[in-house]
Design a protein around this motif. Structure first.
Motif, PDB file in Angstrom:
ATOM      1  N   GLY A  32       0.837  -1.214   0.000  1.00  0.00           N
ATOM      2  CA  GLY A  32       0.000   0.000   0.000  1.00  0.00           C
ATOM      3  C   GLY A  32       0.864   1.252   0.000  1.00  0.00           C
ATOM      4  N   ASP A  33       1.876   1.269   0.877  1.00  0.00           N
ATOM      5  CA  ASP A  33       2.787   2.425   0.953  1.00  0.00           C
ATOM      6  C   ASP A  33       3.588   2.584  -0.340  1.00  0.00           C
ATOM      7  OD1 ASP A  33       1.912   2.875   3.507  1.00  0.00           O
ATOM      8  OD2 ASP A  33       3.668   2.007   4.491  1.00  0.00           O
ATOM      9  N   PHE A  35       2.722   1.697  -3.396  1.00  0.00           N
ATOM     10  CA  PHE A  35       1.858   2.240  -4.459  1.00  0.00           C
ATOM     11  C   PHE A  35       1.635   3.739  -4.255  1.00  0.00           C
ATOM     12  CE2 PHE A  35       1.122  -2.112  -5.452  1.00  0.00           C
ATOM     13  CZ  PHE A  35       0.627  -2.146  -6.744  1.00  0.00           C
ATOM     14  N   ARG A  36       1.303   4.114  -3.002  1.00  0.00           N
ATOM     15  CA  ARG A  36       1.038   5.537  -2.725  1.00  0.00           C
ATOM     16  C   ARG A  36       2.271   6.387  -3.008  1.00  0.00           C
ATOM     17  NH1 ARG A  36      -2.441   3.236   1.093  1.00  0.00           N
ATOM     18  NH2 ARG A  36      -0.771   2.865   2.609  1.00  0.00           N
ATOM     19  N   ALA A  37       3.447   5.908  -2.554  1.00  0.00           N
ATOM     20  CA  ALA A  37       4.685   6.683  -2.746  1.00  0.00           C
ATOM     21  C   ALA A  37       5.018   6.839  -4.231  1.00  0.00           C
ATOM     22  CB  ALA A  37       5.846   6.012  -2.016  1.00  0.00           C
ATOM     23  N   ASN A  38       4.933   5.741  -4.988  1.00  0.00           N
ATOM     24  CA  ASN A  38       5.272   5.799  -6.415  1.00  0.00           C
ATOM     25  C   ASN A  38       4.288   6.667  -7.199  1.00  0.00           C
ATOM     26  OD1 ASN A  38       7.599   3.878  -7.563  1.00  0.00           O
ATOM     27  ND2 ASN A  38       6.781   2.974  -5.698  1.00  0.00           N
ATOM     28  N   ILE A  39       3.011   6.582  -6.829  1.00  0.00           N
ATOM     29  CA  ILE A  39       2.000   7.381  -7.545  1.00  0.00           C
ATOM     30  C   ILE A  39       2.170   8.864  -7.211  1.00  0.00           C
ATOM     31  CG2 ILE A  39      -0.488   7.864  -7.696  1.00  0.00           C
ATOM     32  CD1 ILE A  39      -0.881   4.748  -7.435  1.00  0.00           C
ATOM     33  N   SER A  40       2.364   9.177  -5.906  1.00  0.00           N
ATOM     34  CA  SER A  40       2.490  10.591  -5.519  1.00  0.00           C
ATOM     35  C   SER A  40       3.773  11.218  -6.070  1.00  0.00           C
ATOM     36  CB  SER A  40       2.412  10.761  -4.001  1.00  0.00           C
ATOM     37  OG  SER A  40       3.555  10.206  -3.396  1.00  0.00           O
ATOM     38  N   GLY A  46       4.887   4.155 -10.894  1.00  0.00           N
ATOM     39  CA  GLY A  46       3.687   4.757 -10.308  1.00  0.00           C
ATOM     40  C   GLY A  46       2.675   5.135 -11.383  1.00  0.00           C
ATOM     41  N   LYS A  50      -1.027   3.533 -11.752  1.00  0.00           N
ATOM     42  CA  LYS A  50      -2.200   4.417 -11.723  1.00  0.00           C
ATOM     43  C   LYS A  50      -3.100   4.193 -12.945  1.00  0.00           C
ATOM     44  CE  LYS A  50      -3.504   9.182 -10.677  1.00  0.00           C
ATOM     45  NZ  LYS A  50      -4.660   9.227 -11.576  1.00  0.00           N
TER      46      LYS A  50
END
Length: 222
Positions: A32-33, A35-40, A46, A50
């Motif tokens: 989860g972290d 995915f969030r880090a790569n997308i942001s 990422g 997305k």
């Protein structure tokens, strides 16, 4: 130590991962972290993830594996790591083995948090979350609010998330049994699986896990 944490939804993996990583002084790496880090951060992986997520599709294994590989190559993971949510299936487990082998490394243990199915349903379906602040979480059985459906902290409305209903939880468990559970057998074949009960207080489960990991690594050394 290099550890993989597995268990059904509602087993408390996130909570245990944070405690164990702190106790063992290794980074907690959760998908989860990642995915969030790569997308942001707008990384190439990422952006790929997305695109699939926006289309309502599953992110392919190679994207998840790529993110995990990059994270495990960070300096703070040189002395070990605790993986939570990866690998999610046997092909990801094989990719992880190949990755580690190429670096002359292996996993130390796969910690399997065991919880009866009915308890999983009870844990998740009983959750109530505050509409004003999603960090205000209650449980109809284990930590009920003083006043039904009202947040003790801010007085906001408490509600049950759509993916916390019994029907949805049972579907998530089916996915876990068919996709993720086979990795336990895969790792059992390598003598890496350590199974503990995830019932009881959080601190008791952590203590149980630490003891089991200590025994398992000691046994491997012997």
């Amino acid at each position: 130590m290099r550890i993989v944490l597995v268990g059904p939804p509602g087993a408390g993996k996130g909570t245990q991962a944070a405690y164990l990583a702190r106790n063992l002084s290794i980074p907690h790496i959760s998908t989860g972290d990642l995915f969030r880090a790569n997308i942001s951060q707008g990384t190439e992986l990422g952006r790929q993830a997305k695109a699939y997520m926006d289309a309502g599709e599953l992110v392919p294994d190679e994207v998840t594996i790529g993110m995990a590989k990059e994270r495990m190559e960070q300096p703070d993971a040189a002395g070990g790591f605790l993986l939570d949510g990866f690998p999610r299936n046997v092909s990801q487990a094989e990719a992880l083995d190949a990755m580690l082998k190429s670096e002359g490394m292996t996993l130390d243990a796969v910690l399997d948090l065991e919880v009866p199915e009915d308890e999983v349903v009870k844990r998740i379906a009983g959750r109530r979350i505050c509409r004003n602040d999603s960090s205000h979480v209650f449980h109809v059985t284990y930590s009920p609010p003083k006043q039904e459906d009202v947040c003790d902290i801010c007085g906001g409305d408490l509600y049950q998330r759509d993916d916390d209903t019994e029907e949805t939880v049972r579907k998530r468990l089916e996915v876990y049994h068919t996709q993720t559970e086979p990795i336990i057998d895969y790792y059992r074949g390598q003598g890496l699986v350590v199974t503990i009960s995830a019932l009881g207080k959080v601190t008791d489960v952590t203590e149980r896990a630490m003891e089991a990991l200590k025994k398992s690594t000691q046994h491997a050394k012997d």
